[in-house]
Design a protein around this motif. Structure first.
Motif, PDB file in Angstrom:
ATOM      1  N   CYS A  84      23.930 -28.058  34.412  1.00 30.85           N
ATOM      2  CA  CYS A  84      24.257 -29.430  34.384  1.00 30.85           C
ATOM      3  C   CYS A  84      24.012 -30.176  35.590  1.00 30.85           C
ATOM      4  O   CYS A  84      24.330 -29.696  36.518  1.00 30.85           O
ATOM      5  CB  CYS A  84      25.914 -29.264  33.976  1.00 30.85           C
ATOM      6  SG  CYS A  84      26.567 -30.675  33.531  1.00 30.85           S
ATOM      7  N   CYS A  86      26.318 -31.851  37.190  1.00 31.12           N
ATOM      8  CA  CYS A  86      27.340 -31.868  37.880  1.00 31.12           C
ATOM      9  C   CYS A  86      27.304 -30.707  38.903  1.00 31.12           C
ATOM     10  O   CYS A  86      28.345 -30.559  39.708  1.00 31.12           O
ATOM     11  CB  CYS A  86      28.578 -31.765  37.158  1.00 31.12           C
ATOM     12  SG  CYS A  86      29.131 -30.282  36.316  1.00 31.12           S
ATOM     13  N   CYS A 116      29.017 -28.724  28.872  1.00 29.06           N
ATOM     14  CA  CYS A 116      29.568 -28.315  30.363  1.00 29.06           C
ATOM     15  C   CYS A 116      31.290 -28.280  30.219  1.00 29.06           C
ATOM     16  O   CYS A 116      31.668 -29.625  29.972  1.00 29.06           O
ATOM     17  CB  CYS A 116      28.865 -29.136  31.249  1.00 29.06           C
ATOM     18  SG  CYS A 116      29.551 -28.765  33.095  1.00 29.06           S
ATOM     19  N   CYS A 119      32.553 -30.502  33.454  1.00 26.07           N
ATOM     20  CA  CYS A 119      32.597 -31.921  33.684  1.00 26.07           C
ATOM     21  C   CYS A 119      33.072 -32.557  32.390  1.00 26.07           C
ATOM     22  O   CYS A 119      33.005 -33.686  32.124  1.00 26.07           O
ATOM     23  CB  CYS A 119      31.407 -32.395  34.401  1.00 26.07           C
ATOM     24  SG  CYS A 119      30.116 -32.469  33.216  1.00 26.07           S
TER      25      CYS A 119
HETATM   26 ZN   LIG Z   1      28.698 -30.594  33.931  1.00 29.50          ZN
END
Ligand SMILES: [Zn+2]
Length: 466
Positions: A84, A86, A116, A119
């Motif tokens: 991801c 993030c 995900c 996040c």
């Molecule tokens: Zn994420």
């Protein structure tokens, strides 16, 4: 999931099978059209009804074929997890269906969905790959939406997209999509400062400002021109560059078609004297000038009306440029003063006409003398004398004409109307600074012929990112 019209199994389409799909689609479209026409005589056709229905049906069939082709391909499922953005790891959560508005009508697409937990957001790799991340609109509809919204209100754009393209995009969707693209264009405009196009021997740069009607919360506590000292508008500032190498029959310079570019925003032209940085607007003027190679021209000319910020910016950025007070603006000013002095009386017109002639000849002394006669009674006459005095070096019109310069263009004035007025200053419109600046950016990009380049860069970036 529907059955494949050619009876092929979902998955890979070998070349021959693909052609089979094409033929099947063609046959089906022809069949639909035959059904529409029926047995009636051609002379009795309601042609509009037939052509509209034929387009609708053909697009519907094409949409189903495209849908099927995309939905049978599950190669966007690339494993149980994906990294991801993030930094976390997104897990595969099956195929999710979503409806997109395309130039073929609605498309129902099933795409691999990854979520995900870190996040708490999800994404579909295919949406990224195909550029489907913008407000449920496909790239084709997004481009149409941008074209419409650059010209028309969000409501009108929605109506036009429906009527011309049969695309269903609500006014709110138009607004969101156009503003998001405008924001991207504004960022792109800051980055694209290399020279594009030819430098002409003489180049003109004009600056002007015009008020944009604002929402109440945007202008609270701001001083303005209303009777109670409050403001209803914020000033959008515009820079425009053009060339006038062509000549008319009298040998006068004429603006070259297609040579005008614009850049504008609601932003400040002022900085503290101690600041080493340019104001936001001065920086904008500098970017536009560098794209056009304005400073490389043998004869750079800056045109504007009497506002101080214009001449301050001009002197700061282009000390070598010839400064000319746009005769168009000067005449507006004189005509206003004439109307105040004479009201509706018949002496007004000839008085204004005489001042126009003095102005065209550059006879500033006679103009000032004529104004002095009214200076005791009218503060506007006194102000006009000051205006002429402050701008006297920019009003040497007979000298400028001998040098072959344009001195009255209307380009700058028209620029404000074209870029800002016709789109942002219509009845009932109230803007936020952010929203207005995004639509202004979109409009400048369209009107300056830069949208296509932006769109190409955007598509390339998306491809690289996916
Ligand atoms: Zn994420």
């Amino acid at each position: 999931m529907g059955r494949c019209p050619t009876g092929t199994a979902p998955g890979n389409f070998p070349r021959g099978r693909k052609r089979g799909l094409q033929t099947a689609l063609q046959k089906e479209i022809i069949r639909e059209i035959e059904t529409l026409l029926g047995n009636q005589s051609i002379a009795d056709l309601d042609f509009e009804a037939v052509e509209m229905a034929a387009r609708r049906q053909s697009l519907r069939l094409a949409a189903r074929a495209l849908e099927q082709r995309l939905n049978t391909d599950t190669s966007d499922h690339v494993g149980p997890q994906l990294p991801c953005p993030c930094g976390g790891s997104a897990q595969y959560h099956g195929r999710h269906e979503k409806t997109f508005e395309s130039v073929l009508g609605s498309l129902h697409l099933q795409r691999a969905y990854y979520h995900c937990e870190q996040c708490e957001s999800g994404f579909c790799p295919r949406d990224r790959a195909l550029g489907l991340e913008s407000f449920s609109l496909t790239p084709g509809v997004l481009r149409m939406t941008a074209s419409a919204a650059a010209l028309l209100s969000f409501e009108e754009s929605s109506g036009l997209l429906h009527e011309l393209a049969g695309a269903e995009v609500s006014a709110k969707q138009v607004e969101r999509a156009a503003e998001a693209l405008g924001a991207e264009i504004a960022v792109d405009e800051h980055q694209q400062v290399e020279k594009m196009g030819e430098v002409a021997p003489t180049m003109y740069l004009g600056m002007d400002g015009t008020g944009v009607p604002m929402r109440t919360q945007e202008i609270a506590d701001r001083a303005g021109k209303q009777a109670d000292g409050s403001a209803k508008t914020r000033e959008a500032k515009l820079v425009t560059i053009w060339t006038a190498e062509s000549r008319d029959e009298q040998g006068q310079p004429v603006r070259d078609p297609g040579s005008i570019t614009y850049s504008a925003a609601i932003e400040s032209a002022a900085t503290l004297d101690t600041s080493p940085h340019l104001s936001d607007f001065a920086a904008r003027v500098q970017r536009e000038a560098s794209r056009r190679g304005f400073s490389e021209a043998q004869r750079p000319v800056v045109l504007g009306d009497g506002s101080n910020w214009i001449w301050n910016s001009a002197s700061e950025l282009f000390p070598q440029a010839t400064q000319i007070l746009d005769r168009f603006h000067a005449k507006e000013h004189l005509s206003q003063v004439g109307k105040i002095i004479y009201g509706d009386s018949p002496e007004g017109k000839p008085w204004i006409q005489a001042r126009y002639e003095e102005l065209d000849e550059g006879c500033l002394k006679s103009m000032v003398q004529a104004l002095h006669g009214h200076a005791g009674q009218y503060k506007e006459a006194r102000e006009c004398v000051r205006y002429i005095w402050n701008n006297r070096r920019r009003m040497r019109y007979s000298k400028f004409h001998k040098q072959g310069f344009c001195t009255s263009t209307g380009v700058v004035e028209a620029g404000c109307k074209v870029v800002i007025g016709t789109r942002l200053k219509r009845a009932g419109m109230h803007w936020t600074v952010k929203g207005a600046n995004r639509i202004i950016a979109l409009r400048c990009s369209k009107l300056s012929g830069r949208f296509e380049d932006f769109w190409e860069r955007r598509s390339d970036q998306r491809k690289t990112a996916a």
